[in-house]
Scaffold this active site. Structure first.
Site, PDB file in Angstrom:
ATOM      1  N   GLU A 355       3.726   5.328  14.869  1.00  0.00           N
ATOM      2  CA  GLU A 355       2.327   5.704  14.700  1.00  0.00           C
ATOM      3  C   GLU A 355       1.422   4.483  14.845  1.00  0.00           C
ATOM      4  O   GLU A 355       0.275   4.596  15.264  1.00  0.00           O
ATOM      5  CB  GLU A 355       2.113   6.369  13.327  1.00  0.00           C
ATOM      6  CG  GLU A 355       0.806   7.132  13.231  1.00  0.00           C
ATOM      7  CD  GLU A 355       0.717   7.996  11.983  1.00  0.00           C
ATOM      8  OE1 GLU A 355       0.929   9.224  12.094  1.00  0.00           O
ATOM      9  OE2 GLU A 355       0.432   7.453  10.899  1.00  0.00           O
ATOM     10  N   HIS A 386      30.105   7.943  12.948  1.00  0.00           N
ATOM     11  CA  HIS A 386      30.812   9.162  13.352  1.00  0.00           C
ATOM     12  C   HIS A 386      29.863  10.149  14.024  1.00  0.00           C
ATOM     13  O   HIS A 386      30.174  11.338  14.119  1.00  0.00           O
ATOM     14  CB  HIS A 386      31.480   9.792  12.127  1.00  0.00           C
ATOM     15  CG  HIS A 386      32.525   8.911  11.524  1.00  0.00           C
ATOM     16  ND1 HIS A 386      33.853   8.956  11.894  1.00  0.00           N
ATOM     17  CD2 HIS A 386      32.428   7.917  10.601  1.00  0.00           C
ATOM     18  CE1 HIS A 386      34.532   8.044  11.211  1.00  0.00           C
ATOM     19  NE2 HIS A 386      33.689   7.402  10.417  1.00  0.00           N
ATOM     20  N   LYS A 514      -4.065  18.695  16.006  1.00  0.00           N
ATOM     21  CA  LYS A 514      -4.735  19.308  14.855  1.00  0.00           C
ATOM     22  C   LYS A 514      -5.943  20.132  15.302  1.00  0.00           C
ATOM     23  O   LYS A 514      -6.174  21.239  14.809  1.00  0.00           O
ATOM     24  CB  LYS A 514      -5.184  18.231  13.856  1.00  0.00           C
ATOM     25  CG  LYS A 514      -4.040  17.575  13.102  1.00  0.00           C
ATOM     26  CD  LYS A 514      -4.498  16.842  11.856  1.00  0.00           C
ATOM     27  CE  LYS A 514      -5.292  15.605  12.156  1.00  0.00           C
ATOM     28  NZ  LYS A 514      -5.558  14.774  10.956  1.00  0.00           N
TER      29      LYS A 514
END
Length: 549
Positions: A355, A386, A514
């Protein structure tokens, strides 16, 4: 703060030539030529932290040229600008002073000619008084019972930082149960509310403006749930506190503004855990431990602001990152903590880095023609071994990695920690030096394997090595050492932003989605077919409406 295109500097041109000389040099070659490589390419931070950057594709000449780049881009001046309260977040006309929040020396720090430290200390004192009342049981809920559970409602920096730190410092936690709600998906708040009792739960609503859609949606759902049990709205004041600056909206919600904890516009969300946003941390580990967290960060702040670039840990890590991102073409960095308590550390700095430095326009407003922020990801070891280490060891992507581990564990069960640390040490060795075809063939011969099988299988067993890593070994994960580690990464990100000539402390990239969501939301209220968007978005919305019934 100067706006300098790094690619136009003499140092960048010199680094490009140097890269041509270095691109085929291996880490194994570098160690073979220099028996003292570890001592030359590692450094300690007090007695708390060892940073080993020797397993990188760098020489002393590489670092010297990278440090020349930092000088040409006036890193020293930029550091001074940030610490002195200059408004270096120019797109929002704000100072950037998370360092003031942990300024334990109390030296004055000025914004617009006003010392911010008295206000910082006043909020800290208020957090102390409030938290002590909650932790001690002196604070009672609406039925006279003490608080047992705390639910932090926030998103982004109001969630990731407090959640990461409370998890990392679980060995220091008290009796209070901590919960974190961030996602606007109703499942998140619903599942938390199943676990808590309205009579003994405190909600912290973390939103500077008290208008953040996700946070306020969750806060109102929590309030509705609470009032179903409590009935009277006056009881809200005993069970909700606000981390905000909007006193009017906080009061209208039913929260006593005496229990509103302020912070300032010079505190960026992803750098806010040191502020009132850290109240959940204080409630989890106690105020004294929170002060230790601040003190560790302050110690790293002093190191960063006073240490020459050649020995400055955040600067060194930042420069090495730029070397890989901009010259080797690495697009990603992995953060791999070998400590289960640190399981949210990579996610926290995924936001912290991506960000901050995920920008394609420089500080002059021009589109860049070089790489800026890397993709950050990671999981705790040994789980990652793994899962995705296969690609790091034998894939076609270069993935520089930071390995982080404590020498002392909080849970000394049997030989668990020795096994964990043996993997921590082994992985960086394997990534650096690999395993040659000759060694693999010899192993097969020693096992008496059929020569035909050997010829077929050997290529798959070879490890090229030459994969770069940093190792950060902490003495122990304490509030102080964690504070220092977080600040180390914060300043690394800032350093890279300065050199890459981008604004690290704004985040306009979160806005467009937004805005469009606010436009779409009213369109979802009815069953009418939508045709106001592109065909894909229309198709998705209309299928959603058909399926929801």
């Amino acid at each position: 703060m100067k706006n300098i295109n790094p690619t136009q500097t003499a140092a960048w041109q010199a680094l490009q030539k140097h890269f041509d000389e270095m691109k085929d040099v291996t880490i194994a070659d570098l160690f073979a030529k220099d028996g003292d490589r570890f001592s030359k390419f590692s450094a300690t931070f007090g007695d708390q932290m060892l940073v080993d950057y020797s397993k990188n594709r760098i020489t002393e000449e590489t670092l010297a040229k990278l440090q020349d780049l930092a000088k040409e881009c006036d890193l020293a001046g930029a550091i001074k600008s940030m610490f002195s309260g200059e408004k270096i977040n120019r797109t929002e006309n704000r100072a950037v002073l998370h360092v003031a929040l942990r300024n334990r020396s109390n030296t004055p720090i000025l914004v617009d000619g006003k010392d911010v430290m008295p206000e910082v200390n006043a909020v800290l004192e208020k957090m102390k008084t409030f938290s002590e009342a909650i932790i001690s049981g002196e604070w009672k809920g609406y039925t006279g019972k003490a608080i047992t559970d705390v639910v932090n409602i926030g998103i982004g920096g109001s969630d990731l930082g407090p959640y990461m730190v409370t998890e990392a410092l679980r060995p220091y936690k008290n009796h209070l149960n901590m919960h974190f709600v961030s996602n606007v998906d109703g499942t998140h708040i619903a599942e938390v509310l199943k676990k808590v009792n309205p009579e003994t739960t405190l909600f912290l609503v973390a939103s500077k403006t008290f208008t953040t859609q996700e946070t306020m949606t969750n806060a109102h759902s929590a309030r509705d749930w609470f009032l179903k049990a409590a009935g009277d709205e006056k009881h809200v004041a005993k069970h909700f506190a606000a981390l905000s600056t909007n006193a009017k909206a906080v009061g209208e919600f039913g929260i006593d503004t005496a229990n509103m904890f302020e912070f300032w516009d010079w505190v960026g969300g992803r750098y806010s855990l040191w502020s009132a946003i850290g109240l959940s941390i204080v409630l989890s580990i106690g105020f004294d431990n929170f002060v230790e967290l601040l003190s560790g960060a302050h110690a790293m702040d002093k190191h960063f602001s006073t240490t020459p670039a050649e020995k400055n840990l955040p600067v060194l890590l930042a420069l090495i990152g730029i070397w890989y991102n901009n010259f080797f073409g690495a697009e990603t960095e992995a953060i791999l903590p070998y400590d289960q308590y640190m399981h949210r550390f990579a996610a926290y700095f995924q936001q912290g880095n991506m960000e901050s430095n995920g920008k394609y326009v420089d500080r002059n407003g021009n589109v860049v023609d070089y790489q800026t922020g890397p993709i950050i990801w990671g999981e705790p070891g040994t789980n990652g071994q793994h899962a995705f280490y296969q690609l790091i060891h034998q894939g076609t992507k270069m993935v520089p990695c930071d390995f982080i581990a404590p020498a002392i564990t909080h849970n000394p069960l049997s030989d668990h920690h020795q096994k964990l640390l043996s993997n921590f040490f082994a992985q960086t060795e394997a990534l650096a030096f690999g395993k040659s075809r000759e060694v693999v063939e010899q192993e097969y011969r020693d096992q008496g394997k059929d020569p035909a099988t050997l010829d077929y299988v050997v290529p798959f067993k070879v490890f090229e090595g030459n994969r770069p890593t940093n190792s950060i070994l902490l003495r122990e994960i304490t509030p102080f050492s964690l504070g220092a580690l977080i600040a180390l990464y914060e300043h690394k990100i800032f350093t890279q932003g300065v050199i890459l000539n981008i604004f690290t402390f704004d985040q306009w990239g979160v806005e467009l989605g937004k805005q469009l969501a606010n436009r779409i939301l009213p369109e979802l209220k009815d069953d009418k077919e939508i045709s106001s968007h592109d065909s894909s978005t229309n198709g998705l919305i209309n299928r959603y409406k058909a399926w929801r019934g």
